[in-house]
Design an enzyme around this catalytic site. Structure first.
Site, PDB file in Angstrom:
ATOM      1  N   HIS A 103       0.769  -1.243   0.000  1.00  9.63           N
ATOM      2  CA  HIS A 103       0.000   0.000   0.000  1.00  9.63           C
ATOM      3  C   HIS A 103       0.800   1.293   0.000  1.00  9.63           C
ATOM      4  O   HIS A 103       0.220   2.351  -0.193  1.00  9.63           O
ATOM      5  CB  HIS A 103      -0.955   0.013   1.199  1.00  9.63           C
ATOM      6  CG  HIS A 103      -1.901  -1.151   1.193  1.00  9.63           C
ATOM      7  ND1 HIS A 103      -2.868  -1.315   0.231  1.00  9.63           N
ATOM      8  CD2 HIS A 103      -2.002  -2.219   2.013  1.00  9.63           C
ATOM      9  CE1 HIS A 103      -3.531  -2.442   0.478  1.00  9.63           C
ATOM     10  NE2 HIS A 103      -3.020  -3.013   1.542  1.00  9.63           N
ATOM     11  N   HIS A 109      -3.166  -3.296   7.871  1.00 13.43           N
ATOM     12  CA  HIS A 109      -4.225  -3.636   6.921  1.00 13.43           C
ATOM     13  C   HIS A 109      -4.867  -2.349   6.429  1.00 13.43           C
ATOM     14  O   HIS A 109      -5.128  -1.443   7.212  1.00 13.43           O
ATOM     15  CB  HIS A 109      -5.252  -4.534   7.624  1.00 13.43           C
ATOM     16  CG  HIS A 109      -6.565  -4.651   6.913  1.00 13.43           C
ATOM     17  ND1 HIS A 109      -6.727  -5.409   5.772  1.00 13.43           N
ATOM     18  CD2 HIS A 109      -7.772  -4.102   7.176  1.00 13.43           C
ATOM     19  CE1 HIS A 109      -8.002  -5.292   5.370  1.00 13.43           C
ATOM     20  NE2 HIS A 109      -8.648  -4.516   6.210  1.00 13.43           N
TER      21      HIS A 109
END
Length: 128
Positions: A12, A119
């Site tokens: 990410h 996450h």
């Protein structure tokens, strides 16, 4: 073995800047970050902000995660992100992605010591 925190960064984080006009950005990045190895990951978000700013989200607004867990946090500020979504015509191993560049608040789940993002849960548009 890759830690959850390292995996978050691999999947990410792209602090080096935004993809600007490069329409191949998602195809290249998804491959480069090993998200097309055994299947085409359907959706993935890259965050174009300094890692320190993304880590700081763990100490911002506490919200519920999509799965009901309570260790998610929403960023106080909008962040530059790129959403990559697999296209309908995409066939593994030739994964092909469409791209949207957005400015949104991000929601991440955090855990561990140090307390860091593990996450990417969601992104939230400006509330209308």
């Amino acid at each position: 073995k890759e830690s959850s925190a390292m995996k978050f960064e691999r999947q990410h984080m792209d602090s080096s800047g935004s993809p600007s006009s490069n329409s191949n950005y998602c195809n290249e990045m998804m491959r480069r970050r090993n998200m097309t190895q055994d299947r085409c990951k359907p959706v993935n978000t890259f965050v174009h902000e300094p890692l320190a700013d993304v880590r700081a989200v763990c100490f911002q607004k506490n919200v519920a995660c999509k799965n009901g867990q309570t260790n998610c946090y929403q960023s106080n500020s909008l962040m530059h992100i790129t959403d990559c979504r697999v296209t309908g015509s995409s066939k593994y191993p030739d994964c092909s992605y469409g791209m949207s560049q957005l400015e949104r608040s991000i929601v991440v789940a955090c855990e561990g010591s140090p307390y860091v993002p593990v996450h990417f849960d969601a992104s939230v548009g400006p509330s209308t």
